[in-house]
Design a protein around this motif. Structure first.
Motif, short mmCIF file in Angstrom:
data_model
loop_
_atom_site.label_atom_id
_atom_site.label_comp_id
_atom_site.label_asym_id
_atom_site.label_seq_id
_atom_site.Cartn_x
_atom_site.Cartn_y
_atom_site.Cartn_z
N SER A 121 0.82 -1.21 0.00
CA SER A 121 0.00 0.00 0.00
C SER A 121 0.86 1.26 0.00
N LEU A 122 1.90 1.27 0.82
CA LEU A 122 2.80 2.44 0.87
C LEU A 122 3.52 2.64 -0.45
N GLU A 123 3.90 1.54 -1.12
CA GLU A 123 4.55 1.66 -2.42
C GLU A 123 3.61 2.30 -3.44
N LYS A 124 2.35 1.91 -3.42
CA LYS A 124 1.38 2.50 -4.34
C LYS A 124 1.21 3.99 -4.09
N GLN A 125 1.35 4.39 -2.83
CA GLN A 125 1.20 5.79 -2.46
C GLN A 125 2.49 6.59 -2.64
N GLY A 126 3.56 5.90 -3.05
CA GLY A 126 4.83 6.57 -3.25
C GLY A 126 5.56 6.89 -1.96
N LYS A 127 5.18 6.23 -0.87
CA LYS A 127 5.80 6.47 0.43
C LYS A 127 6.83 5.37 0.70
#
Length: 652
Positions: free
Chosen positions: A347-353
């Motif tokens: 999820s964080l990867e999808k958000q660019g975090k």
């Protein structure tokens, strides 16, 4: 300061007749010490002699324990009649022997008189005794997990032989004058980690394991080999390390240990042993190989509930705990919920975090506390003792504390970075925060550090470990993998690809002494307990390791007195690991070990760098371990179910 004789003496007050007899005996020209013992056990009932730190007027010789084979059932004196019988016999002996020293027993180490009654023994040590010490540490303040005493330490052949006042110095004996400094048990580092070799062997021996996931999936490798890692350990006061040998899934545990013997052989400077990381608890591994490992002196295993290449299912954990309980093996658990971590990471990867500090975002405390609670349930079902390693979340610590309060055989371990660092360390300039990425992560709330300190002080944590996992900051096979594998044009990288773990084997003991003892958070005795004694007991090394007592290895750390402490700045330039950074760079410590002594030899001096730098590889010994001496299975079950081996014993 109370002497250890006093601490060991049972609740028994001799009547005046015995006190008078002791006074008469010790005033005799030839008599140098008196001991009244339970014959078969050698338990001191009353003493007037320098077995440990007795008053200055006492004698300087100690008495060997009596021959247990000649004794009947040992019963300590419990009545004045028994004591009076001793007194009368002792008086008669003193009156009869005069100064001729008749009725003398002799051995290589002592000359002594004996009076025997049916169940007890009074032993009189004579003045003329010879001791073959090859090392005496003079004027020490010996600190153990239970006591603190001013005395000398006499050593023979790398072993502690005697503690006493003003020990005689034989010809040729080396002397170290501690000058009133604290002498503690040397540190025992029971978990050292670093990347494993990948499928193809490395060009030079590398040690330990961050995780198999990092080594096989990420491509990280250790910056330390056996020589640099153990040299670093000695530089911080650690003389024994217990490293991780990893069973590759589908492979043999025995082969994994054999591979690690090849890597360590002739390369270690400190004493060492192994844990086995189990990734495949098959029937053959658990019931053929595991008993063989125990016979070979490897009595602990580590399991993971996270990392794809390492994690076990609940069913596999139960299979392992079933066997571990049967064969007396200590189980270590890295508790994090793998599926929760994977969901959060995606999820964080999808958000660019993906910056280093989001490593902590992906692993909030509930991920650790959930896995800890689940593993505790499995442990309780199997009645299997367990140690939860590198605990960072106060919520997980509370779960462990609650289990301990219910009497479960549950133990906790934490690390210096969880009491000294927080998530701000992962928010360094640019990608610098990768230097503080470890698992479980250092926590977001700075107050969590003090809560973990509370667990260190109140006994929730049994041991302190460094979880030494050295990967370089520079180069292509360390922390930089978080940038290399990111495949995007930014300078913050992706935490998924950052090898987890921090270097710390050399700084562990100094950090705990400085921030724990010197700053009043824990006592010196608690330091020894956390730093060495409990680990030695938990991992079957006690009393060879973990205490300062006759028969134990002559391994010590010498610390400066309070009035001469020397502040030290932590910097990678002064450390001995091959790792190119330390997460504690620039931190000012209250002190550093003055000397490290391994089996009677000085292997580190804070005032003479050449002592450690000139040590040759191969001085470390492999230590075969026994089973844990801490509380084991309780034989408390949650239903009428019992293990098959319990049923078999009952049938027999």
């Amino acid at each position: 300061m109370a002497s250890s004789s006093t601490a060991a003496t049972p609740a028994f007050q001799p009547p005046p007749e015995v006190e008078e007899t002791i006074a008469r005996l010790t005033s005799h020209k030839a008599v140098r010490g008196v001991l009244i013992l339970a014959r078969a056990t050698g338990i001191i009932i009353r003493s007037a002699g320098p077995l440990f730190a007795l008053p200055p007027a006492a004698a300087v010789a100690a008495t060997p324990a009596p021959d247990a084979s000649e004794a009947e059932t040992p019963v300590a004196p419990t009545s004045s009649e028994t004591a009076r019988a001793y007194a009368k016999a002792a008086v008669k002996l003193v009156e009869s022997v005069g100064t001729e020293l008749s009725e003398v027993d002799q051995s290589d180490e002592a000359r002594f008189l004996r009076i025997r009654t049916k169940k007890h023994e009074l032993m009189i040590t004579l003045a003329k005794m010879s001791f073959k010490f090859d090392l005496i540490i003079k004027n020490a303040v010996v600190v153990t997990a239970s006591d603190e005493m001013a005395c000398d330490i006499g050593c023979i052949g790398g072993k502690v032989a005697m503690l006493g006042l003003d020990l005689p110095v034989p010809e040729g004996c080396k002397i170290i004058d501690a000058e009133g400094r604290f002498v503690t048990i040397r540190s025992l580092k029971f978990g050292v980690s670093g990347p494993l070799p990948r499928i193809n062997p490395l060009p030079r021996p590398r040690i330990f394991c961050v995780t198999l996931a990092e080594s096989a999936g990420v491509g990280a490798r250790s910056s330390d080999d056996w020589t640099t890692a153990t040299r670093s350990a000695l530089g911080g006061g650690t003389t024994t390390v217990v490293a991780f040998a990893v069973q590759h899934r589908g492979k043999s545990m025995l082969e994994a240990v054999a591979d690690y013997h090849k890597l360590s052989g002739g390369n270690a400077l400190a004493d060492f042993a192994y844990h086995v990381i189990v990734t495949d608890p098959s029937e053959d591994a658990m019931h053929r190989e595991l008993p063989q490992l125990v016979a070979d002196g490897i009595t602990s295993v580590k399991i993971y509930s996270t990392y794809p290449a390492l994690k076990l299912t609940d069913l596999q954990i139960l299979d392992l705990m079933y066997a571990a309980r049967q064969y007396g093996v200590t189980v270590m658990i890295h508790a994090e919920n793998s599926d929760m971590i994977e969901f959060m990471t995606r999820s964080l990867e999808k958000q660019g975090k993906t910056a280093p500090w989001h490593h902590g975002t992906s692993r909030p405390p509930i991920i650790e506390s959930e896995a800890t609670g689940r593993a505790l349930a499995l442990s309780e079902l199997m009645d299997c003792p367990a140690l939860f390693v590198h605990v960072s979340a106060p919520e997980a610590m509370k779960t462990i504390r609650d289990a301990q309060t219910r009497g479960m055989s549950i133990y906790g371990e934490t690390c210096p970075h969880y009491v000294l660092l927080d998530a701000s360390a992962m928010k360094g300039r640019g990608f610098e925060g990768a230097k503080a990425c470890c698992a479980p992560p250092v926590r977001e709330n700075p107050g969590d550090k003090e809560k973990i300190w509370e667990g260190v002080a109140n006994g929730t944590f049994t041991v302190i470990s460094s979880d030494h996992a050295p990967t370089n900051w520079g180069g292509n096979d360390g922390k930089q993998l978080g940038l290399i594998k990111h495949l995007k044009d930014d300078k913050l990288g992706n935490f998924r690809h950052i090898p987890n773990g921090l270097p710390g084997v050399e700084t562990r003991s100094p950090l705990l002494w400085s921030e724990g003892v010197c700053k009043g958070r824990i006592s010196r005795q608690r330091f020894v307990e956390l730093n060495s004694t409990n680990a030695a007991k938990l991992y079957g090394l006690y009393p060879q390791k973990g205490t300062i007592a006759p028969g134990s290895d002559a391994d010590f750390i010498v610390w400066r007195r309070e009035d001469e402490r020397k502040k030290v700045e932590v910097t990678v330039k002064n450390l001995h690991s091959a790792c190119d950074y330390t997460p504690y760079e620039g931190m000012i410590l209250e002190d550093w070990p003055l000397l490290t002594i391994l089996r009677g030899e000085v292997v580190f001096s804070h005032t003479d760098a050449s002592v450690l730098e000139t040590l040759k590889p191969g001085g470390g010994n492999f230590i075969k371990r026994g089973k844990s001496t801490l509380q084991g299975p309780r034989n408390k079950w949650l239903s009428s179910w019992r293990p098959d081996y319990e049923e078999q014993v009952a049938d027999e």
